[in-house]
Motif scaffolding. Structure first.
Motif, PDB file in Angstrom:
ATOM      1  N   ILE A 103      -6.056   5.559   0.370  1.00 46.98           N
ATOM      2  CA  ILE A 103      -6.869   6.078   1.459  1.00 46.98           C
ATOM      3  C   ILE A 103      -7.279   7.525   1.163  1.00 46.98           C
ATOM      4  N   TYR A 137       3.075   6.240   7.095  1.00 46.06           N
ATOM      5  CA  TYR A 137       1.808   6.191   6.380  1.00 46.06           C
ATOM      6  C   TYR A 137       1.521   4.848   5.732  1.00 46.06           C
ATOM      7  N   ASP A 138       2.564   4.092   5.378  1.00 46.73           N
ATOM      8  CA  ASP A 138       2.298   2.788   4.770  1.00 46.73           C
ATOM      9  C   ASP A 138       1.648   1.840   5.770  1.00 46.73           C
ATOM     10  N   GLU A 144       0.013   3.119   8.638  1.00 46.42           N
ATOM     11  CA  GLU A 144      -1.187   3.824   9.101  1.00 46.42           C
ATOM     12  C   GLU A 144      -2.358   3.616   8.154  1.00 46.42           C
ATOM     13  N   ASP A 145      -2.096   3.654   6.845  1.00 43.73           N
ATOM     14  CA  ASP A 145      -3.176   3.471   5.870  1.00 43.73           C
ATOM     15  C   ASP A 145      -3.856   2.123   6.048  1.00 43.73           C
ATOM     16  N   ARG A 194      -0.967   4.517  -2.549  1.00 46.83           N
ATOM     17  CA  ARG A 194      -1.926   4.936  -1.526  1.00 46.83           C
ATOM     18  C   ARG A 194      -3.316   5.174  -2.116  1.00 46.83           C
ATOM     19  N   ARG A 239      -5.139  11.434   5.754  1.00 45.71           N
ATOM     20  CA  ARG A 239      -3.684  11.380   5.671  1.00 45.71           C
ATOM     21  C   ARG A 239      -3.063  12.454   6.567  1.00 45.71           C
ATOM     22  N   LYS A 286      -7.696  11.304   1.180  1.00 47.98           N
ATOM     23  CA  LYS A 286      -6.720  12.310   1.586  1.00 47.98           C
ATOM     24  C   LYS A 286      -7.091  12.991   2.902  1.00 47.98           C
ATOM     25  N   THR A 322       0.803  -1.214   0.000  1.00 48.48           N
ATOM     26  CA  THR A 322       0.000   0.000   0.000  1.00 48.48           C
ATOM     27  C   THR A 322       0.843   1.273   0.000  1.00 48.48           C
ATOM     28  N   ARG A 371      -7.633   1.225   7.480  1.00 46.25           N
ATOM     29  CA  ARG A 371      -8.496   0.394   6.636  1.00 46.25           C
ATOM     30  C   ARG A 371      -9.051  -0.781   7.446  1.00 46.25           C
TER      31      ARG A 371
END
Length: 392
Positions: free
Chosen positions: A125, A318-319, A321-322, A123, A130, A127, A119, A326
């Motif tokens: 997710i 973020y990789d 967290e996304d 990305r 983010r 915005k 992911t 989810r």
């Protein structure tokens, strides 16, 4: 057909295991394929015992060079080792996981490249969710070790102005991509280019069991803490986000804790906390009542596959967290923000534990659907289709 497989040089097990599973589960049975791994000497010893061929090159840095922090020479050394492996194997195809310089032996020599992508590469997710302060886990610094700090450099070197710039810029666009997950979790953006070049394999994880020695130690620990619910807490082998506060909370709440993170709290509650740097994740999750983890690639599949509730902890990457957000959206996990992201993180954690103890943290019906999707995705994945697409 000769294949050269290359993991991220300082990525440790996280980037070697997916390639290892790909070989053992999907490539090994094809007698027309001669796949060789470019890895360090320690990994070579392990792989050779498993019957996996390795290039006779120690894919690692000389200690003096590593200490020097001369990133230009480090980069050049990576390129030299990969070129040496290329000359030995004479591959028709490159398979890699986060090996940033492979375009110099793949695209530059008109060879197709298959890349493990997650992911963090695409990305999807919204915005609105983010956090602009978050970075990719490969770029995270400060609270992680030197080997991972180097990753920020390897990715930034793509911006270098040299004769190979045009090839390095192609790293994120290999001919074919394998996503070690499932579509419902690892969602592709609707407008992504060449959607047909992405192939879902399901989790490329090891269905492990503890060794005899580890099994004996665990048995003694579980016997001492019988009738206590077990919480497994891990931040993986790289991230150093503190978990002492969580660990102490559960011990004082009469839980038994199994963890891969070493800290002083482990010594204070040595009988209630079982620590080991590396653990058989599939087995440990299967005996746990709750799993708390950093949502690293691969790790988040184990609680789902074992039908165990989980809570993810923010690491400002973020990789991860996304995916964590989810999973929470799907109702199969709860998420605690990093302390620097949310002042109420501890109250959120307390609420998550309360929901877990009331058996309302996750939606088991949704989890069962994800487990089915995982099993079906793994069963339907055909590496031959990926290779055929890459060679076309």
């Amino acid at each position: 057909m000769n294949i050269l497989t290359i993991p991220y040089i300082t990525g440790g097990l996280s980037h070697l295991i997916p390639l290892y599973v790909l070989q053992q589960k999907y490539l090994r049975s094809n007698t027309d394929i001669n796949n060789q791994f470019l890895v360090n000497s320690n990994s070579q010893n392990f792989l050779l015992l498993q019957g996996i061929k390795c290039v006779p090159v120690n894919y690692a840095f000389d200690e003096n060079l590593w200490i020097s922090n001369d990133y230009s020479k480090l980069k050049q050394r990576i390129i030299e080792m990969e070129h040496e492996a290329y000359k030995i194997v004479k591959p028709s195809l490159i398979i890699e996981d986060t090996a940033f310089f492979t375009p110099l032996i793949a695209e530059k020599n008109h060879l197709p490249r298959i890349s493990i992508q997650r992911t963090g590469n695409f990305r999807s997710i919204d915005k609105r969710f983010r956090n602009p302060k978050h970075v990719h886990s490969l770029q995270k610094g400060g609270n992680i070790d030197k080997s991972e700090s180097f990753s920020a450099y390897t990715s930034s070197t793509i911006k270098d102005t040299n004769q190979d710039l045009s090839f390095l810029q192609q790293y994120s666009k290999p001919k074919a991509k394998i996503i070690p997950g499932i579509p419902t979790i690892e969602c592709l953006p609707e407008n992504i280019e060449n959607k047909e070049s992405y192939f879902y394999s399901g989790p490329l994880v090891v269905m492990d069991r503890p060794s005899k020695n580890l099994s004996d130690k665990l048995e003694s620990f579980l016997s001492f803490n019988k009738n206590k619910p077990i919480v497994f807490i891990t931040t993986g082998t790289i991230d150093k986000t503190p978990i002492e506060k969580y660990t102490e909370f559960f011990v004082k709440r009469n839980y038994a804790v199994i963890t891969t993170t070493n800290c002083k709290i482990n010594e204070t509650y040595s009988q209630e906390i079982f620590y080991n740097k590396l653990l058989p994740l599939h087995y440990i999750c299967s005996i746990s009542s709750l799993v708390i983890h950093q949502c690293g690639s691969g790790m988040y599949h184990y609680p789902i596959m074992n039908r165990v509730p989980s809570i993810t902890i923010g690491t400002q990457c973020y990789d991860r967290e996304d995916i964590a957000l989810r999973l929470e959206e799907l109702g199969v996990s709860g998420h605690i923000p990093h302390p620097d992201d949310h002042s109420e993180y501890w109250n959120i954690f307390i609420d998550m534990v309360d929901r877990f103890e009331k058996n309302t943290l996750i939606n088991y019906e949704k989890m069962d659907k994800l487990r089915t999707e995982i099993n079906e995705t793994m069963a339907n994945f055909k590496i031959e289709n990926v290779i055929q697409y890459a060679l076309a």
